[in-house]
Design a protein around this motif. Structure first.
Motif, mmCIF file in Angstrom:
data_model
loop_
_atom_site.group_PDB
_atom_site.id
_atom_site.type_symbol
_atom_site.label_atom_id
_atom_site.label_comp_id
_atom_site.label_asym_id
_atom_site.label_seq_id
_atom_site.Cartn_x
_atom_site.Cartn_y
_atom_site.Cartn_z
ATOM 1 N N MET A 122 0.852 -1.188 0.000
ATOM 2 C CA MET A 122 0.000 0.000 0.000
ATOM 3 C C MET A 122 0.889 1.240 0.000
ATOM 4 O O MET A 122 1.865 1.322 0.743
ATOM 5 C CB MET A 122 -0.931 -0.009 1.221
ATOM 6 C CG MET A 122 -1.915 1.147 1.252
ATOM 7 S SD MET A 122 -3.087 1.052 2.632
ATOM 8 C CE MET A 122 -4.177 -0.231 2.047
ATOM 9 N N GLU A 123 0.551 2.202 -0.858
ATOM 10 C CA GLU A 123 1.340 3.416 -0.986
ATOM 11 C C GLU A 123 1.302 4.222 0.311
ATOM 12 O O GLU A 123 0.243 4.398 0.918
ATOM 13 C CB GLU A 123 0.770 4.249 -2.142
ATOM 14 C CG GLU A 123 1.746 5.225 -2.750
ATOM 15 C CD GLU A 123 1.199 5.844 -4.031
ATOM 16 O OE1 GLU A 123 1.947 6.568 -4.705
ATOM 17 O OE2 GLU A 123 0.016 5.602 -4.356
ATOM 18 N N LYS A 124 2.474 4.716 0.730
ATOM 19 C CA LYS A 124 2.570 5.496 1.963
ATOM 20 C C LYS A 124 2.505 6.984 1.629
ATOM 21 O O LYS A 124 3.178 7.452 0.704
ATOM 22 C CB LYS A 124 3.868 5.184 2.700
ATOM 23 C CG LYS A 124 3.954 3.743 3.193
ATOM 24 C CD LYS A 124 5.278 3.476 3.894
ATOM 25 C CE LYS A 124 5.341 2.031 4.393
ATOM 26 N NZ LYS A 124 6.620 1.739 5.085
ATOM 27 N N ILE A 125 1.701 7.727 2.406
ATOM 28 C CA ILE A 125 1.543 9.153 2.123
ATOM 29 C C ILE A 125 1.650 9.980 3.393
ATOM 30 O O ILE A 125 1.372 9.508 4.503
ATOM 31 C CB ILE A 125 0.188 9.458 1.447
ATOM 32 C CG1 ILE A 125 -0.986 9.104 2.386
ATOM 33 C CG2 ILE A 125 0.056 8.753 0.109
ATOM 34 C CD1 ILE A 125 -2.340 9.586 1.889
ATOM 35 N N ILE A 126 2.074 11.223 3.206
ATOM 36 C CA ILE A 126 1.948 12.255 4.228
ATOM 37 C C ILE A 126 0.838 13.190 3.767
ATOM 38 O O ILE A 126 0.826 13.630 2.611
ATOM 39 C CB ILE A 126 3.262 13.035 4.402
ATOM 40 C CG1 ILE A 126 4.327 12.157 5.072
ATOM 41 C CG2 ILE A 126 3.035 14.300 5.223
ATOM 42 C CD1 ILE A 126 5.674 12.848 5.204
ATOM 43 N N VAL A 127 -0.098 13.489 4.639
ATOM 44 C CA VAL A 127 -1.202 14.399 4.328
ATOM 45 C C VAL A 127 -0.804 15.792 4.803
ATOM 46 O O VAL A 127 -0.621 16.024 5.996
ATOM 47 C CB VAL A 127 -2.514 13.945 5.001
ATOM 48 C CG1 VAL A 127 -3.632 14.933 4.676
ATOM 49 C CG2 VAL A 127 -2.884 12.541 4.550
ATOM 50 N N TRP A 128 -0.635 16.689 3.832
ATOM 51 C CA TRP A 128 -0.219 18.060 4.153
ATOM 52 C C TRP A 128 -1.458 18.894 4.438
ATOM 53 O O TRP A 128 -2.186 19.285 3.550
ATOM 54 C CB TRP A 128 0.561 18.652 2.992
ATOM 55 C CG TRP A 128 1.311 19.924 3.342
ATOM 56 C CD1 TRP A 128 0.779 21.149 3.522
ATOM 57 C CD2 TRP A 128 2.717 20.044 3.548
ATOM 58 N NE1 TRP A 128 1.757 22.051 3.830
ATOM 59 C CE2 TRP A 128 2.970 21.404 3.852
ATOM 60 C CE3 TRP A 128 3.781 19.145 3.504
ATOM 61 C CZ2 TRP A 128 4.247 21.886 4.106
ATOM 62 C CZ3 TRP A 128 5.047 19.634 3.752
ATOM 63 C CH2 TRP A 128 5.281 20.989 4.060
ATOM 64 N N GLY A 129 -1.734 19.136 5.723
ATOM 65 C CA GLY A 129 -2.903 19.898 6.125
ATOM 66 C C GLY A 129 -3.759 19.115 7.091
ATOM 67 O O GLY A 129 -3.853 17.878 7.018
ATOM 68 N N TYR A 132 -11.413 14.039 3.055
ATOM 69 C CA TYR A 132 -10.867 12.873 2.367
ATOM 70 C C TYR A 132 -10.210 11.879 3.315
ATOM 71 O O TYR A 132 -9.647 10.881 2.857
ATOM 72 C CB TYR A 132 -9.862 13.333 1.304
ATOM 73 C CG TYR A 132 -10.524 14.121 0.213
ATOM 74 C CD1 TYR A 132 -11.348 13.485 -0.714
ATOM 75 C CD2 TYR A 132 -10.376 15.495 0.126
ATOM 76 C CE1 TYR A 132 -11.988 14.195 -1.699
ATOM 77 C CE2 TYR A 132 -11.005 16.220 -0.858
ATOM 78 C CZ TYR A 132 -11.816 15.565 -1.773
ATOM 79 O OH TYR A 132 -12.452 16.276 -2.744
ATOM 80 N N TYR A 133 -10.313 12.116 4.604
ATOM 81 C CA TYR A 133 -9.614 11.268 5.567
ATOM 82 C C TYR A 133 -10.003 9.800 5.427
ATOM 83 O O TYR A 133 -9.148 8.913 5.338
ATOM 84 C CB TYR A 133 -9.886 11.766 6.990
ATOM 85 C CG TYR A 133 -9.453 10.781 8.049
ATOM 86 C CD1 TYR A 133 -8.112 10.477 8.244
ATOM 87 C CD2 TYR A 133 -10.398 10.132 8.843
ATOM 88 C CE1 TYR A 133 -7.712 9.566 9.196
ATOM 89 C CE2 TYR A 133 -10.017 9.220 9.805
ATOM 90 C CZ TYR A 133 -8.667 8.934 9.980
ATOM 91 O OH TYR A 133 -8.286 8.029 10.920
ATOM 92 N N ILE A 138 -4.639 16.689 -3.589
ATOM 93 C CA ILE A 138 -5.724 15.737 -3.330
ATOM 94 C C ILE A 138 -6.635 15.620 -4.542
ATOM 95 O O ILE A 138 -7.140 14.541 -4.856
ATOM 96 C CB ILE A 138 -6.524 16.141 -2.063
ATOM 97 C CG1 ILE A 138 -7.588 15.094 -1.728
ATOM 98 C CG2 ILE A 138 -7.169 17.501 -2.236
ATOM 99 C CD1 ILE A 138 -7.043 13.757 -1.341
ATOM 100 N N ASP A 139 -6.811 16.739 -5.277
ATOM 101 C CA ASP A 139 -7.668 16.703 -6.460
ATOM 102 C C ASP A 139 -7.076 15.788 -7.529
ATOM 103 O O ASP A 139 -7.778 14.974 -8.134
ATOM 104 C CB ASP A 139 -7.834 18.119 -7.029
ATOM 105 C CG ASP A 139 -8.332 19.093 -5.983
ATOM 106 O OD1 ASP A 139 -9.208 18.695 -5.200
ATOM 107 O OD2 ASP A 139 -7.853 20.238 -5.951
#
Length: 692
Positions: free
Chosen positions: A1-8, A16-17, A88-89
């Motif tokens: 699974m791709e790992k992400i940092i959510v900026w904001g 979108y959480y 995110i868009d």
């Protein structure tokens, strides 16, 4: 699974959480403000700390207008590789095939609007059905940090509804039972609630107007929604001050939420609503600091309308939102015009809106008018006569008089004036017939309703012919109208003239025909010729001035087994089909017709005809129809023996108009035939247009 940092960590991150949590491994959130240490299991980092976290992508959740500046800062100031940064868009739409987030959201919302427009009364009044559409339409995220305490099915969208779906679904269910002419929404923001409400209301009346009133134009893709909802009218920039005193059937107030602004919108427009004034955020305590805000305003409106019914849709009355409705229940109206057009309009309105009150018929001429029509007075607008000028006036006269009538009514003080033009008359008739048939346990299905239901079939055009009747005595149309690919002209009464009409390819004096009887039978000589000589699978009859309004793909109804017959939307006459005939024509002819039906088709059939003609006021006029050949033939086999037998006894009548009695009888008999055979043939109805 791709790992992400959510900026904001603001609302767009909240929106979108759940989707991000389901599809990616969130290793951290980034907040540019110190204070938060963790959101659920993921740490909250400052921007400079991003290098400490493991990630494949940094997902930016800034507002769209700020996205590029945030992207530049992340790349340049914090030294993140550009290919590691995605908005995110972009993330949402990268596998969807759309070009941007607005297109992605709009596509989904347009699908929901189409479903609402095509829905049945039962579907749109069903809470679960409507709730499901609202969820798919999308909600604007109005939660802050309480991200896990929301239903799993909530579907966030930047351009979503700023509504609690449970409240808004019930509000739509409630509105779906009403038929309005004029509506206004004050404060539309991005227009998303207006699109849904307009779709719900347009189902009952395609000719309604829905004004969208706001100071700023923030509506994206308005033109796309306008294609589906031509009822929309964008009144931007404007405020309720610009519409002060205007009358609407339905007003929805959702603009500035300060007490002073909200009560001004109500005083300017809302209080004049004929039927429903609705308010959003009646329990929005976050505006209490605005001189009491919307909560104070709603309380005051309720106190000012103690005699009205108040309807509330609320999930959290202790905290926020809530929709409040005041049912004004005015429903008072006058009709200008006391003759048949005015009386028919009154019948339509009484059937559609039984709770309304007809105050009277207005006239301004010296003709001999009745004192009363049933229980309603006929009032001449002259002299010292008082009127309820808050009531609506429907002008039900010929359009040539409308300008003069408008001026006279405005001088008296009326402001809510509605001309009964072709479009409104057609809309009222359709709604009336639907209710009229429902009461008689009869089916009234419009052709477009079946087409929107969706099905696959051969188009059937190759073996379909609609014969458009012309004759040598026709007057010219003001403007020529092209035939569609299924139409062709047939010259009726060709045996009575030496000339072929230009454009005619078929003539009723060939083969087995009764062309020489055209002066008395009119279009029936063409109807007869088609019966005896045409061999298409689907055949129809129209007039050169009267044509069916047929939507794209209509032939598929026949090839797909959805219809056997198309008839014009019925016309209503008073007091009944028989009563109307004997008032306008020779009663002796009617009696002969009944006698011939008894002789030809038997006593039981004659009794059914008598009951239908005496108890029914609706019939499909103009001897127009489109039908499968088998149904068409069986109609003619039943009809023409009766017509010929009546003509044999009654012969010619000196008056040219009254001498056309065979056609006047056949209009009513065609309607009866398909009523009698409603279990055998699938009959659908289409509107028609009159060409000048």
């Amino acid at each position: 699974m791709e790992k992400i940092i959510v900026w904001g960590t603001e609302k767009r991150a909240a929106m979108y959480y759940r989707w991000l949590k389901k599809n990616f491994e969130i290793t951290a959130f980034v907040s540019e403000c110190a204070g938060e240490s963790k959101i659920f299991e993921a740490p909250v980092l400052l921007p400079a700390e991003t290098g400490e976290a493991e990630y494949d992508k940094i997902v930016l959740t800034a507002e769209m207008r700020d996205m590029e500046s945030v992207r530049s800062r992340v790349v340049e100031e914090y030294q993140v590789a550009p290919d590691k940064v995605i908005s995110i868009d972009e993330l949402v739409i990268r596998d969807d095939g759309t070009n941007d987030y607005v297109e992605y959201t709009t596509k989904r919302q347009l699908e929901v609007v189409r479903e609402i427009l095509a829905a049945t009364d039962e579907e749109v009044a069903d809470y679960n059905w409507m709730y499901d559409r609202i969820i798919r339409y999308g909600l604007f995220c109005f939660y802050d940090k309480d991200w896990d305490n929301i239903p799993d099915e909530y579907n966030w969208a930047v351009y979503g509804l700023q509504q609690l779906p449970e409240e808004f679904a019930k509000f739509c269910n409630y509105l779906s039972k009403f038929r309005f002419e004029k509506c206004a929404e004050i404060g539309v923001y991005r227009g998303r609630s207006a699109f849904v409400l307009c779709a719900v209301l347009a189902r009952k009346n395609k000719n309604l107007s829905y004004k969208m009133i706001d100071i700023f134009d923030r509506i994206d893709d308005f033109d796309e929604f306008k294609k589906l909802l031509p009822q929309l009218e964008k009144c931007i920039p404007s405020t309720s001050d610009d519409h002060k005193g205007e009358h609407y059937d339905f007003v929805f107030i959702d603009a500035d939420h300060s007490y002073d602004a909200f009560i001004l919108d109500y005083n300017n427009v809302g209080q004049y609503a004929g039927f429903i004034t609705a308010f959003h955020d009646i329990y929005a305590h976050e505006y209490d600091h605005e001189n009491g805000g919307t909560v104070r305003m709603w309380k005051e409106v309720v106190e000012r309308t103690p005699d009205k019914k108040h309807v509330i849709f609320s999930v959290r009355p202790d905290k926020w939102m809530g929709i409040g409705c005041v049912e004004q229940d005015r429903g008072k109206y006058y009709i200008f015009g006391a003759h048949s057009r005015g009386q028919t309009t009154a019948v339509y309105l009484n059937k559609i809106y039984p709770q309304w009150e007809l105050c009277g018929y207005l006239v301004d001429n010296d003709e001999e008018n009745p004192v009363n029509i049933e229980d309603a007075p006929v009032i001449k607008i002259a002299g010292d006569v008082s009127f309820d000028t808050n009531a609506r006036v429907y002008i039900a006269t010929r359009s040539v008089s409308h300008e003069h009538i408008f001026a006279a009514l405005r001088e008296i003080g009326f402001t809510d004036i509605v001309p009964v033009d072709v479009a409104l008359d057609n809309a009222l008739r359709n709604e009336f017939v639907r209710e009229y048939f429902k009461k008689g346990n009869r089916s009234f299905t419009k052709i477009e309703e079946l087409l929107t239901a969706g099905f696959e079939a051969d188009d059937g055009r190759d073996n379909t012919a609609i014969y458009v009747v012309r004759s040598a005595v026709d007057t010219a149309l003001e403007k020529a109208v092209d035939l569609n690919e299924c139409e062709r002209y047939i010259q009726a009464g060709r045996a009575l003239t030496d000339a072929d009409l230009d454009g005619c390819s078929v003539f009723d004096n060939t083969g087995d025909n009764i062309s020489s009887m055209n002066r008395q039978l009119c279009e029936l000589t063409a109807l007869y010729w088609i019966w005896k000589n045409a061999n298409e699978d689907v055949i129809g009859v129209e007039h050169y001035r009267r044509r069916f309004i047929l939507p794209e793909g209509w032939t598929e109804l026949f090839s797909g087994g959805k219809a056997d017959v198309i008839l014009p939307v019925p016309l209503y006459v008073r007091p009944s089909l028989k009563g109307n005939y004997v008032l306008r024509h020779d009663e002796t002819v009617w009696d002969v017709m009944m006698d011939k039906i008894r002789n030809i088709h038997g006593k039981e059939c004659a009794e059914r005809v008598a009951s239908f003609m005496e108890d029914t006021g609706c019939y499909s006029p103009c001897n127009m129809l489109i039908a499968k050949k088998k149904a068409y033939d069986e109609l003619c086999e039943w009809l023409f023996p009766v017509i010929f037998a009546v003509m044999e006894d009654c012969g010619q009548i000196q008056d040219n108009y009254q001498n056309r009695y065979p056609g006047f009888l056949s209009e009513r008999l065609i309607s009866f035939f398909f009523y009698m055979n409603q279990d055998k043939y699938k009959v659908v109805y289409a509107d028609k247009v009159f060409l000048k």
